[in-house]
Design a protein around this motif. Structure first.
Motif, short mmCIF file in Angstrom:
data_model
loop_
_atom_site.label_atom_id
_atom_site.label_comp_id
_atom_site.label_asym_id
_atom_site.label_seq_id
_atom_site.Cartn_x
_atom_site.Cartn_y
_atom_site.Cartn_z
N GLN A 37 17.58 -0.26 48.39
CA GLN A 37 16.82 -1.50 49.10
C GLN A 37 17.16 -1.34 50.55
O GLN A 37 18.46 -1.88 50.80
N LYS A 41 12.54 -4.84 52.46
CA LYS A 41 11.64 -3.82 51.42
C LYS A 41 12.12 -4.24 49.93
O LYS A 41 13.37 -4.78 49.69
N GLU A 42 11.44 -3.83 48.87
CA GLU A 42 11.68 -3.82 47.56
C GLU A 42 12.59 -2.89 47.01
O GLU A 42 12.53 -1.75 47.90
#
Length: 119
Positions: A37, A41-42
């Protein structure tokens, strides 16, 4: 419980080897995965491997540069990362579960280790 280690600061083009040591369960019965990660961001899939160390699976972004492996006798999974690039900068997590690229395949997660690629 999963504990990652091996993260750090590395220059572009360099290498790092992450380790994930498991305790409290039957390591050899779990598929293992690595996710990462980046800030803002995911969490994304990086690599996965089956219980017997077969069928390594990689995201397109790391295919050919990263290698996932495991040593069941040592309750350890690892992620060898070569030719690192700044876009590889992230917190890296190992996870134990079944097998695959989806995070919901895994029910036990480590605390993460920071990898920073910068000159």
């Amino acid at each position: 419980q999963l504990v990652e280690s091996g993260g750090g600061l590395v220059q572009p083009g360099g290498s790092l080897r992450l380790s994930c040591v498991a305790s409290g369960g039957t390591f050899s019965s779990y598929g293992m995965g690595w996710f990462r990660q980046a800030p803002g961001k995911e969490r994304e899939f990086v690599a996965a491997i089956t219980t017997g160390g077969l069928f390594p699976k990689y995201s397109e972004s790391v295919q050919g540069r990263f290698t996932i492996g495991r040593v069941n006798a040592k309750n350890t999974a690892y992620l060898q990362m070569n030719n690192l690039a700044p876009e590889d900068t992230a917190v890296y997590y190992c996870a134990a579960g079944t097998y695959g690229s989806a995070a919901d395949k895994y029910n036990t997660w480590g605390q993460g280790t920071q990898v920073t690629v910068s000159s």
